[in-house]
Design a protein around this motif. Structure first.
Motif, PDB file in Angstrom:
ATOM      1  N   ASP A   1       0.611  -1.178  -0.146  1.00 52.58           N
ATOM      2  CA  ASP A   1      -0.185   0.089   0.247  1.00 52.58           C
ATOM      3  C   ASP A   1       0.789   1.313  -0.581  1.00 52.58           C
ATOM      4  OD1 ASP A   1      -1.961  -1.731   0.040  1.00 52.58           O
ATOM      5  OD2 ASP A   1      -3.401  -1.187   1.983  1.00 52.58           O
ATOM      6  N   ILE A   2       0.652   2.278  -1.045  1.00 53.11           N
ATOM      7  CA  ILE A   2       1.653   3.257  -1.419  1.00 53.11           C
ATOM      8  C   ILE A   2       0.453   3.749  -0.461  1.00 53.11           C
ATOM      9  CG2 ILE A   2       3.142   4.752  -2.850  1.00 53.11           C
ATOM     10  CD1 ILE A   2       4.118   2.287  -2.289  1.00 53.11           C
ATOM     11  N   PHE A   3      -0.379   4.581  -1.051  1.00 55.43           N
ATOM     12  CA  PHE A   3      -1.621   5.372  -1.068  1.00 55.43           C
ATOM     13  C   PHE A   3      -2.620   5.125  -0.526  1.00 55.43           C
ATOM     14  CE2 PHE A   3      -4.532   8.956  -2.405  1.00 55.43           C
ATOM     15  CZ  PHE A   3      -3.781  10.218  -1.633  1.00 55.43           C
ATOM     16  N   SER A   4      -3.438   5.837   0.436  1.00 59.79           N
ATOM     17  CA  SER A   4      -5.340   5.544   0.540  1.00 59.79           C
ATOM     18  C   SER A   4      -5.604   7.351   0.788  1.00 59.79           C
ATOM     19  CB  SER A   4      -5.027   4.800   1.889  1.00 59.79           C
ATOM     20  OG  SER A   4      -6.779   4.525   2.742  1.00 59.79           O
ATOM     21  N   GLY A   5      -7.273   7.147   0.524  1.00 61.23           N
ATOM     22  CA  GLY A   5      -7.471   7.945   0.089  1.00 61.23           C
ATOM     23  C   GLY A   5      -8.400   8.738   0.035  1.00 61.23           C
ATOM     24  N   TYR A   6      -8.497   9.179  -1.104  1.00 57.31           N
ATOM     25  CA  TYR A   6     -10.056   9.784  -1.770  1.00 57.31           C
ATOM     26  C   TYR A   6      -9.684  10.110  -3.306  1.00 57.31           C
ATOM     27  CZ  TYR A   6     -12.086   9.606   2.477  1.00 57.31           C
ATOM     28  OH  TYR A   6     -13.293   9.309   3.616  1.00 57.31           O
ATOM     29  N   LEU A   7     -10.705   9.976  -4.255  1.00 55.55           N
ATOM     30  CA  LEU A   7     -10.398  10.408  -5.298  1.00 55.55           C
ATOM     31  C   LEU A   7     -10.379  11.358  -5.994  1.00 55.55           C
ATOM     32  CD1 LEU A   7     -10.530   7.766  -8.759  1.00 55.55           C
ATOM     33  CD2 LEU A   7     -12.200   9.462  -8.938  1.00 55.55           C
ATOM     34  N   GLN A   8     -10.456  12.425  -6.554  1.00 56.84           N
ATOM     35  CA  GLN A   8     -11.689  13.566  -7.209  1.00 56.84           C
ATOM     36  C   GLN A   8     -11.077  13.501  -8.345  1.00 56.84           C
ATOM     37  OE1 GLN A   8     -12.870  16.022  -5.426  1.00 56.84           O
ATOM     38  NE2 GLN A   8     -13.981  16.133  -7.790  1.00 56.84           N
ATOM     39  N   LEU A   9     -12.520  13.154  -9.398  1.00 55.28           N
ATOM     40  CA  LEU A   9     -12.345  13.285 -10.845  1.00 55.28           C
ATOM     41  C   LEU A   9     -12.865  14.827 -11.074  1.00 55.28           C
ATOM     42  CD1 LEU A   9     -13.164  12.069 -13.006  1.00 55.28           C
ATOM     43  CD2 LEU A   9     -15.385  11.817 -13.436  1.00 55.28           C
ATOM     44  N   ASN A  10     -11.259  14.880 -12.062  1.00 60.30           N
ATOM     45  CA  ASN A  10     -11.604  16.458 -12.275  1.00 60.30           C
ATOM     46  C   ASN A  10     -12.200  16.985 -14.182  1.00 60.30           C
ATOM     47  OD1 ASN A  10      -9.654  17.068  -9.998  1.00 60.30           O
ATOM     48  ND2 ASN A  10      -8.310  16.517 -11.184  1.00 60.30           N
ATOM     49  N   ASP A  11     -11.970  16.357 -14.461  1.00 58.15           N
ATOM     50  CA  ASP A  11     -12.315  16.205 -16.157  1.00 58.15           C
ATOM     51  C   ASP A  11     -11.970  15.225 -17.100  1.00 58.15           C
ATOM     52  OD1 ASP A  11     -11.461  18.629 -16.229  1.00 58.15           O
ATOM     53  OD2 ASP A  11      -9.622  19.010 -16.654  1.00 58.15           O
ATOM     54  N   ILE A  12     -13.501  14.887 -17.751  1.00 57.38           N
ATOM     55  CA  ILE A  12     -13.976  14.031 -18.542  1.00 57.38           C
ATOM     56  C   ILE A  12     -13.116  14.114 -20.206  1.00 57.38           C
ATOM     57  CG2 ILE A  12     -15.695  12.111 -19.424  1.00 57.38           C
ATOM     58  CD1 ILE A  12     -16.977  13.831 -16.446  1.00 57.38           C
ATOM     59  N   ILE A  13     -12.483  13.600 -19.979  1.00 58.11           N
ATOM     60  CA  ILE A  13     -11.699  13.228 -22.306  1.00 58.11           C
ATOM     61  C   ILE A  13     -12.416  13.297 -22.867  1.00 58.11           C
ATOM     62  CG2 ILE A  13     -10.185  14.734 -23.465  1.00 58.11           C
ATOM     63  CD1 ILE A  13      -8.561  15.214 -20.713  1.00 58.11           C
ATOM     64  N   ASN A  14     -13.333  13.263 -23.717  1.00 58.76           N
ATOM     65  CA  ASN A  14     -13.191  12.685 -25.328  1.00 58.76           C
ATOM     66  C   ASN A  14     -12.861  13.425 -26.289  1.00 58.76           C
ATOM     67  OD1 ASN A  14     -14.912  11.120 -27.025  1.00 58.76           O
ATOM     68  ND2 ASN A  14     -16.691  11.826 -26.503  1.00 58.76           N
ATOM     69  N   LYS A  15     -12.334  12.617 -27.113  1.00 56.72           N
ATOM     70  CA  LYS A  15     -10.853  13.256 -28.019  1.00 56.72           C
ATOM     71  C   LYS A  15     -11.500  11.792 -28.894  1.00 56.72           C
ATOM     72  CE  LYS A  15      -6.657  15.123 -29.633  1.00 56.72           C
ATOM     73  NZ  LYS A  15      -5.662  15.198 -29.227  1.00 56.72           N
ATOM     74  N   ASN A  16     -12.302  12.703 -29.975  1.00 56.03           N
ATOM     75  CA  ASN A  16     -11.997  11.143 -31.205  1.00 56.03           C
ATOM     76  C   ASN A  16     -12.944  10.348 -30.222  1.00 56.03           C
ATOM     77  OD1 ASN A  16     -11.158  13.412 -33.668  1.00 56.03           O
ATOM     78  ND2 ASN A  16      -9.557  12.451 -33.111  1.00 56.03           N
ATOM     79  N   ASP A  17     -13.917   9.676 -29.725  1.00 54.10           N
ATOM     80  CA  ASP A  17     -14.089   8.719 -29.946  1.00 54.10           C
ATOM     81  C   ASP A  17     -12.994   7.931 -28.328  1.00 54.10           C
ATOM     82  OD1 ASP A  17     -17.196   9.270 -30.399  1.00 54.10           O
ATOM     83  OD2 ASP A  17     -16.699   8.301 -32.212  1.00 54.10           O
ATOM     84  N   ASN A  18     -12.206   9.017 -27.760  1.00 51.78           N
ATOM     85  CA  ASN A  18     -11.877   7.803 -27.429  1.00 51.78           C
ATOM     86  C   ASN A  18     -11.880   8.401 -25.618  1.00 51.78           C
ATOM     87  OD1 ASN A  18     -10.045   5.853 -28.930  1.00 51.78           O
ATOM     88  ND2 ASN A  18      -9.069   7.648 -29.958  1.00 51.78           N
ATOM     89  N   VAL A  19     -12.136   7.482 -25.068  1.00 52.40           N
ATOM     90  CA  VAL A  19     -12.691   9.213 -24.103  1.00 52.40           C
ATOM     91  C   VAL A  19     -11.375   9.021 -22.521  1.00 52.40           C
ATOM     92  CG1 VAL A  19     -13.891   8.461 -21.803  1.00 52.40           C
ATOM     93  CG2 VAL A  19     -15.007   8.884 -23.697  1.00 52.40           C
ATOM     94  N   SER A  20     -10.850   9.560 -21.349  1.00 54.02           N
ATOM     95  CA  SER A  20     -10.442   9.042 -20.641  1.00 54.02           C
ATOM     96  C   SER A  20     -10.657  10.095 -19.861  1.00 54.02           C
ATOM     97  CB  SER A  20      -8.973   9.578 -21.114  1.00 54.02           C
ATOM     98  OG  SER A  20      -8.906  11.177 -21.299  1.00 54.02           O
ATOM     99  N   TYR A  21     -10.175   9.932 -18.337  1.00 52.22           N
ATOM    100  CA  TYR A  21     -10.374  10.489 -16.678  1.00 52.22           C
ATOM    101  C   TYR A  21      -9.157  11.543 -16.598  1.00 52.22           C
ATOM    102  CZ  TYR A  21     -14.440   7.196 -18.214  1.00 52.22           C
ATOM    103  OH  TYR A  21     -16.007   7.103 -18.578  1.00 52.22           O
ATOM    104  N   GLU A  22      -9.364  12.893 -16.103  1.00 55.56           N
ATOM    105  CA  GLU A  22      -8.315  12.911 -15.448  1.00 55.56           C
ATOM    106  C   GLU A  22      -8.313  12.766 -13.914  1.00 55.56           C
ATOM    107  OE1 GLU A  22      -6.826  17.574 -14.561  1.00 55.56           O
ATOM    108  OE2 GLU A  22      -6.057  16.683 -16.576  1.00 55.56           O
TER     109      GLU A  22
END
Length: 701
Positions: free
Chosen positions: A98-119
């Motif tokens: 275990d390196i890290f324990s905490g919370y995830l914050q979703l900043n941006d949803i990127i949809n580029k040419n139908d390729n989705v990624s999550y920042e």
């Protein structure tokens, strides 16, 4: 390297789980993109005041697994159940560690040419005690469980941790020593410093409120505050006698805890007095006050008590015109008891011809105690002609201890008093500044706070040899920033306060510590560490050296209400007067030679091991000499000496660290590099790559 990012559904209740519940999801990561983490010492040792972010933003691919977890939030036409404004629990692992324990914050949803990624950004556990309690005062806690009787028996029982309460315990923290009644000096009357009267071995001391007011245990208050905010704590220091013996003046010196009736003034009839025959001074009751009419007979000028154990307070001001030089005497007539006896002359002075003002006051340190039907009046004798004019006055007050107040010490009106307005965060911050405390979140339970002084925490970690991990081809050294030409450590002065006046000067406080480093180039002139809102307390030997008593006394007589600043003192236990006893009027305390001592030192009488609650080395004048183990010397000197040492530097260097290195590391660890010891200030961690370190060189580590 196997990297795993485990997340949990937002609707899972982690507070009730003994371990992580089922329902976790392993998110897909970009295989070649490392997750960067930044660990800073302040983020871990100052969680009471701020939360921290421990990762830089990075992207997740829009895989089937990830899209399902985020519930297709990328589709603007869909009604996603994922809430980007809620915390999402996460654990990051490398090679099973275990390196890290905490919370995830979703900043941006990127949809580029139908390729989705999550920042996303990973945040450490949110612990911000200051935000949680900064809008709360002491009064916001329910203290009904501390209600008790205010009698001599209860006062004395509190000295030995055996106070009996009138309400049921509910917090789980109350005990017989939660409330105590030490002997405190709340009045400047000279009876304190005068020698014990030779005619008696029993000293007449103040009434209850001018000697015994309630003090509340600081650890009890701290535990109540933390529990109410949803926190627990682990601390060797807070559970030691260095802290458990500390008490706060719960009621303070500035309010009438039990509602004493106001003194009522009346004017003597003007008239001439001649001859050495004793003549009763005539008062006309012009104020027509109900108090006067109840117990004062204007025909006979005699005051008669209507209840047992009535304390009579009087202040007389006679403006008298003397025809020629002559002896003027005033005596007290009484059938009661107390400091005065019947026919006792309370004024005798040869006056020259002309106008004179005579002031006589018994206050409450030379009390008159009347039982039912007992009386008091005043007589005058002159050897010449004398005339009282209309500006003369007498002021009466009384308190019937068993008839004029409710003996239950009610928490809402009496015990806390104006101290209830003390802010909860300011109360805790006072101890942080006094004892240089570090507050850290427990890795296994963030709502449990680890609280220890810097001096106890800093070198208690393990020693790690990172010699072979360092890329020593380039090391950059920088000087410490933020240094000052002078560092001041002090409590807030309480003015106008009688006991501290001799120790406070316009520019220098004798109870403060002033550190002057050997530097000529600095970033600022003065750095101040001030325990804001809390004041030092004087202590001295009283009653001819019989009694060691702290003093909290207002010097501004124009103030009818004095909200003195909070005081913190040590419980020194029951002390015994060597040759005399004392009596507390109306509390049923008589022939008593024991008293409870609270003081600014933890051990009394003072020894070489004694510690004080002031930053400076202070000789309190109660024997034993100056107390060398001051707040600065015990809790701050190590930190300041290291910070201002001429050889202290920050070394910036690259190092190859593994997940195990991060798991084994804590910020009180000592890092060894080529037989040189360092502390770590910052780690910019990158797996499978060189991490950036900021190390602090310590000369005497």
């Amino acid at each position: 390297m196997k990297r795993i990012l485990v997340v949990y559904p937002q609707d899972i209740d982690f507070t009730a789980a003994a371990s992580y519940p089922t329902g976790e999801v392993v998110l897909d990561l970009y295989k070649d993109e490392p997750i960067p983490f930044q660990f800073k010492v302040d983020d871990f040792t100052n969680v009471a005041e701020k939360s921290s972010s421990n990762s830089k933003s990075f992207e997740l691919p829009g895989t089937k697994v990830n899209n399902l977890f985020f519930n297709h939030i990328y589709d603007i036409t869909a009604d996603s159940e994922f809430n980007a404004h809620k915390q999402t629990r996460v654990i990051y692992k490398e090679n099973g560690v275990d390196i890290f324990s905490g919370y995830l914050q979703l900043n941006d949803i990127i949809n580029k040419n139908d390729n989705v990624s999550y920042e996303i950004t990973l945040f450490s556990e949110t612990v911000n005690l200051k935000d949680d309690i900064s809008n709360k005062n002491i009064r916001d806690l329910d203290f009904e469980e501390l209600n008790h009787n205010y009698t001599g028996t209860d006062v004395k029982n509190s000295w030995t941790d055996s106070l009996t309460y009138t309400a049921t315990a509910v917090s789980g923290y109350r005990d017989g020593g939660t409330i105590k009644y030490p002997f405190i000096r709340y009045n400047t009357n000279t009876s304190y410093t005068a020698n014990v009267p030779a005619s008696t071995s029993e000293i007449q001391v103040p009434t209850g409120l001018d000697a015994f007011r309630p003090w509340i245990n600081c650890r009890y208050l701290l535990r109540r505050i933390l529990a109410d905010a949803g926190y627990s704590y682990t601390s060797t220091f807070l559970d030691s006698t260095d802290f458990t013996k500390l008490y706060l003046d719960a009621q303070g010196a500035g309010a009438d805890m039990l509602g004493y009736p106001q003194l009522v003034a009346d004017t003597p009839d003007t008239g001439a007095y001649t001859g050495s025959t004793w003549t009763t001074i005539d008062f006309d009751n012009s104020s027509a006050n109900s108090f006067i009419s109840n117990i004062y007979n204007t025909s006979t000028d005699v005051l008669t008590a209507v209840a047992d154990d009535t304390l009579i307070i009087f202040n007389i001001e006679l403006n008298i015109a003397v025809a020629s030089i002559g002896l003027v005497k005033i005596r007290l007539k009484t059938t009661g008891s107390g400091y005065y006896t019947n026919n006792q002359v309370i004024y005798s002075q040869t006056l020259t011809a002309g106008n004179h003002t005579i002031n006589i006051s018994n206050n409450i340190f030379q009390p008159m105690i009347l039982d039912t039907s007992e009386t008091i009046s005043f007589e005058i004798s002159v050897s010449t002609s004398a005339t009282l004019n209309s500006s003369s006055s007498i002021t009466f007050g009384s308190l019937s201890f068993f008839n004029n107040y409710n003996p239950i010490m009610s928490i809402d009106n009496n015990l806390i008093g104006f101290r209830g307005e003390l802010n909860q965060w300011n109360f805790i911050k006072g101890f942080i500044d006094k004892f240089n405390l570090l507050i850290m979140a427990d890795e296994d339970n963030p709502s449990n706070l680890i609280i220890e002084p810097y001096k106890d925490w800093v070198d208690s970690g393990n020693t790690l040899d990172w010699t072979n991990k360092i890329d020593d081809r380039e090391i950059k050294y920088t000087t410490i920033s933020g240094l000052a030409n002078e560092v001041q450590f002090m409590h807030t002065e309480d003015t106008p306060e009688w006991g501290t006046i001799p120790h406070n000067y316009p520019t220098l406080n004798k109870w403060a510590h002033y550190f002057y480093p050997d530097i000529e180039i600095s970033d600022k002139e003065i750095e101040k560490v001030e325990v804001k809102g809390f004041s030092s307390t004087s202590i001295s030997n009283n009653f001819g050296g019989q009694l060691a008593v702290p003093a909290i006394i207002n010097t501004d007589t124009s103030l009818s209400y004095w909200p003195n600043k909070p005081r913190i003192l040590y419980d020194n236990g029951v002390q015994t007067m060597s040759t005399h006893t004392y009596r507390v009027i109306g509390l049923g305390i008589s022939a008593e030679d024991d008293y409870l001592l609270f003081s600014p030192v933890d051990i009394y009488p003072i020894t070489a091991s004694t510690k004080s609650l002031d930053f400076a080395v202070v000789n309190y004048g109660i024997g034993g000499g100056a107390v060398l183990q001051s707040l600065y010397n015990v809790y701050w000197s190590k930190y300041i000496d290291e910070l201002y040492h001429k050889d202290t530097r920050i070394a910036k260097v690259k190092a190859y660290l593994t997940s195990k290195d991060i798991s084994d590391f804590s910020f009180n660890s000592i890092v060894m590099i080529k037989n040189r010891k360092y502390r770590v200030k910052l780690i910019d961690y990158k797996q499978d790559a060189l991490s950036t370190l900021e190390l602090i060189t310590i000369k005497d580590l």
